[in-house]
Design a protein around this motif. Structure first.
Motif, PDB file in Angstrom:
ATOM      1  N   VAL A  48      -1.084   1.195 -41.643  1.00  0.00           N
ATOM      2  CA  VAL A  48      -1.606   1.119 -40.530  1.00  0.00           C
ATOM      3  C   VAL A  48      -1.525   2.344 -38.998  1.00  0.00           C
ATOM      4  N   LYS A  49      -0.480   2.127 -38.899  1.00  0.00           N
ATOM      5  CA  LYS A  49       0.321   3.027 -37.561  1.00  0.00           C
ATOM      6  C   LYS A  49      -0.532   4.378 -38.042  1.00  0.00           C
ATOM      7  N   ALA A  50      -0.214   5.067 -38.844  1.00  0.00           N
ATOM      8  CA  ALA A  50      -0.982   6.155 -39.506  1.00  0.00           C
ATOM      9  C   ALA A  50      -2.629   6.595 -38.823  1.00  0.00           C
ATOM     10  N   TRP A  51      -3.380   5.030 -39.341  1.00  0.00           N
ATOM     11  CA  TRP A  51      -4.548   5.587 -39.223  1.00  0.00           C
ATOM     12  C   TRP A  51      -4.698   5.649 -38.280  1.00  0.00           C
ATOM     13  N   VAL A  83     -12.623   5.827 -54.338  1.00  0.00           N
ATOM     14  CA  VAL A  83     -12.582   6.954 -53.611  1.00  0.00           C
ATOM     15  C   VAL A  83     -13.963   7.747 -53.188  1.00  0.00           C
ATOM     16  N   GLU A  84     -13.632   8.114 -54.396  1.00  0.00           N
ATOM     17  CA  GLU A  84     -15.735   9.341 -54.398  1.00  0.00           C
ATOM     18  C   GLU A  84     -15.990   8.579 -54.371  1.00  0.00           C
ATOM     19  N   LEU A 120     -13.304   6.806 -41.555  1.00  0.00           N
ATOM     20  CA  LEU A 120     -13.195   5.418 -41.865  1.00  0.00           C
ATOM     21  C   LEU A 120     -11.487   6.515 -43.115  1.00  0.00           C
ATOM     22  N   GLY A 121     -10.992   5.210 -43.251  1.00  0.00           N
ATOM     23  CA  GLY A 121      -9.507   5.337 -44.220  1.00  0.00           C
ATOM     24  C   GLY A 121      -9.947   5.108 -45.581  1.00  0.00           C
ATOM     25  N   TYR A 122      -9.147   5.592 -45.975  1.00  0.00           N
ATOM     26  CA  TYR A 122      -9.635   4.298 -47.646  1.00  0.00           C
ATOM     27  C   TYR A 122      -7.151   3.769 -48.079  1.00  0.00           C
ATOM     28  N   VAL A 180      -7.015   8.683 -47.348  1.00  0.00           N
ATOM     29  CA  VAL A 180      -6.614   8.269 -47.840  1.00  0.00           C
ATOM     30  C   VAL A 180      -5.271   7.533 -47.751  1.00  0.00           C
ATOM     31  N   ARG A 181      -4.631   6.014 -47.957  1.00  0.00           N
ATOM     32  CA  ARG A 181      -3.175   6.575 -48.368  1.00  0.00           C
ATOM     33  C   ARG A 181      -3.331   4.703 -48.719  1.00  0.00           C
ATOM     34  N   THR A 182      -1.838   5.373 -49.631  1.00  0.00           N
ATOM     35  CA  THR A 182      -1.651   4.189 -50.232  1.00  0.00           C
ATOM     36  C   THR A 182      -0.703   2.769 -49.915  1.00  0.00           C
ATOM     37  N   VAL A 183      -1.277   1.665 -49.953  1.00  0.00           N
ATOM     38  CA  VAL A 183      -0.254   0.278 -49.423  1.00  0.00           C
ATOM     39  C   VAL A 183      -0.474  -0.395 -50.400  1.00  0.00           C
ATOM     40  N   PRO A 184       1.273  -0.602 -50.592  1.00  0.00           N
ATOM     41  CA  PRO A 184       2.006  -1.598 -51.228  1.00  0.00           C
ATOM     42  C   PRO A 184       1.046  -3.011 -50.667  1.00  0.00           C
ATOM     43  N   LEU A 185       1.041  -4.379 -51.515  1.00  0.00           N
ATOM     44  CA  LEU A 185       1.287  -5.513 -51.457  1.00  0.00           C
ATOM     45  C   LEU A 185       2.545  -5.756 -50.760  1.00  0.00           C
ATOM     46  N   SER A 186       2.816  -5.244 -49.944  1.00  0.00           N
ATOM     47  CA  SER A 186       3.891  -5.949 -48.425  1.00  0.00           C
ATOM     48  C   SER A 186       2.971  -5.742 -47.191  1.00  0.00           C
TER      49      SER A 186
END
Length: 335
Positions: free
Chosen positions: A234-237, A203-204, A185-187, A220-226
């Motif tokens: 997405v590529k990293a996941w 996340v916990e 899973l990713g977050y 866990v990856r930060t996703v800006p609203l862009s």
């Protein structure tokens, strides 16, 4: 003499003159004094006069009469006031109104006046904060006469003010739903540090379920609203080892950004990456594909918070447990 006298604030003296009675009688009638016997015809005359003049007792007068303000001051952090927060504010307003309390909201978004100036101005009976704030500030409020100070998400001194509503079960519910099929899973974390008080416990919750089920630590990856920036997450996941196949998103806005990023890469949910959000905002049902999401019972949360405030004002001992927050999964096609 119908109407407001000379444009100034209508007083009880104006009502007395309009009704042809004494100011004391006006006070007895409008305050529904149980120790005075006022003829019904006189009561009607006073109420009719007050209605014609548009008379409303001042907040200060109510405080003097009852010994307590009827204001509950709601302190909002610098969060976007969107669908769910707006609904919570409305439901809290309704819940407090049932107890003849007024919910007055103050946002800390700049350039708002400092918090201390606000509570000193309105002298609320209670303060309900949606974010943590220093215990020294809470102590100052109590010393100034505010009877109850509660923080929904606790404080930095958590042993003093534990959270009233927990965010961890939200992440846990997302993870349990995806873990039936997805084993990595990713977050999708929001790109707004001021939302950490909500995002970190969620996340916990995901981490706890992954550990319980023997799954790898969530990615866990930060996703800006862009969408363009979200593409990199997405590529990293997908490039992770083993690849991430299911995403728990902080909320529906972040989840929909992930869906757009997938489409821009020629991919789709749930075939290439399953996505689950939180909040069931209006656009979730029309997302492409329609978004699976966690739904909270905002009405029950508002009622529970209002009840804690009212009970505390009535001198009742407050329970130590969390406010009930029933969660359910609205299943659509994204996961």
């Amino acid at each position: 003499m119908a109407g407001r006298p000379n444009g100034r604030r209508v007083t009880s003296g104006d009502v007395a003159r309009e009704a042809g009675v004494s100011r004391a009688t006006v006070s007895y009638v409008l305050n529904d004094n149980p120790h005075q016997t006022i003829p019904e015809a006189t009561r009607r005359r006073v109420w009719d006069a007050a209605a014609r003049l548009g008379y409303a007792p001042s907040a200060a007068a109510r405080t003097l009469r009852t010994g307590r303000s009827d204001i509950v001051l709601g302190l909002l952090p610098d969060w976007p006031i969107q669908h769910v927060l707006g609904r919570l504010i409305q439901q809290l307003t309704n819940a407090f109104a049932e107890h003849e309390l007024t919910f007055l909201v103050h946002s800390s978004a700049q350039p708002a006046r400092p918090l201390r100036e606000i509570w000193k101005t309105v002298t609320p009976a209670a303060v309900l904060a949606l974010h943590d704030f220093p215990e020294s500030e809470a102590a100052a409020m109590r010393a100034a006469g505010t009877e109850v100070v509660l923080a929904v998400h606790g404080s930095t001194e958590r042993e003093l003010r534990p959270p009233l509503v927990s965010e961890e079960p939200i992440g846990a519910a997302q993870a349990r739903y995806l873990a039936d099929v997805h084993h990595r899973l990713g977050y999708a974390y929001p790109d707004l540090p001021r939302l950490d008080v909500l995002a970190q416990p969620r996340v916990e919750g995901v981490r706890g379920v992954c550990a319980e089920l023997g799954l790898p630590e969530p990615d866990v990856r930060t996703v800006p609203l862009s969408p363009d920036d979200a593409v990199e997450a997405v590529k990293a996941w997908l490039a992770a080892e083993p690849p991430v196949t299911g995403i728990c998103a902080f909320n529906d806005d972040v989840a929909q950004t992930v869906l757009v990023a997938l489409r821009s890469l020629g991919l789709s949910a749930p075939d290439d990456l399953a996505v689950i959000g939180v909040d069931d905002i209006p656009g979730s049902a029309t997302a492409q594909p329609p978004l699976t999401t966690v739904v909270r019972d905002i009405d029950a949360i508002a009622q529970g918070l209002a009840r804690r405030i009212v009970d505390a004002l009535d001198g009742k001992e407050l329970p130590m447990g969390l406010i009930e927050d029933t969660l359910r999964i609205r299943i659509r096609r994204s996961a």
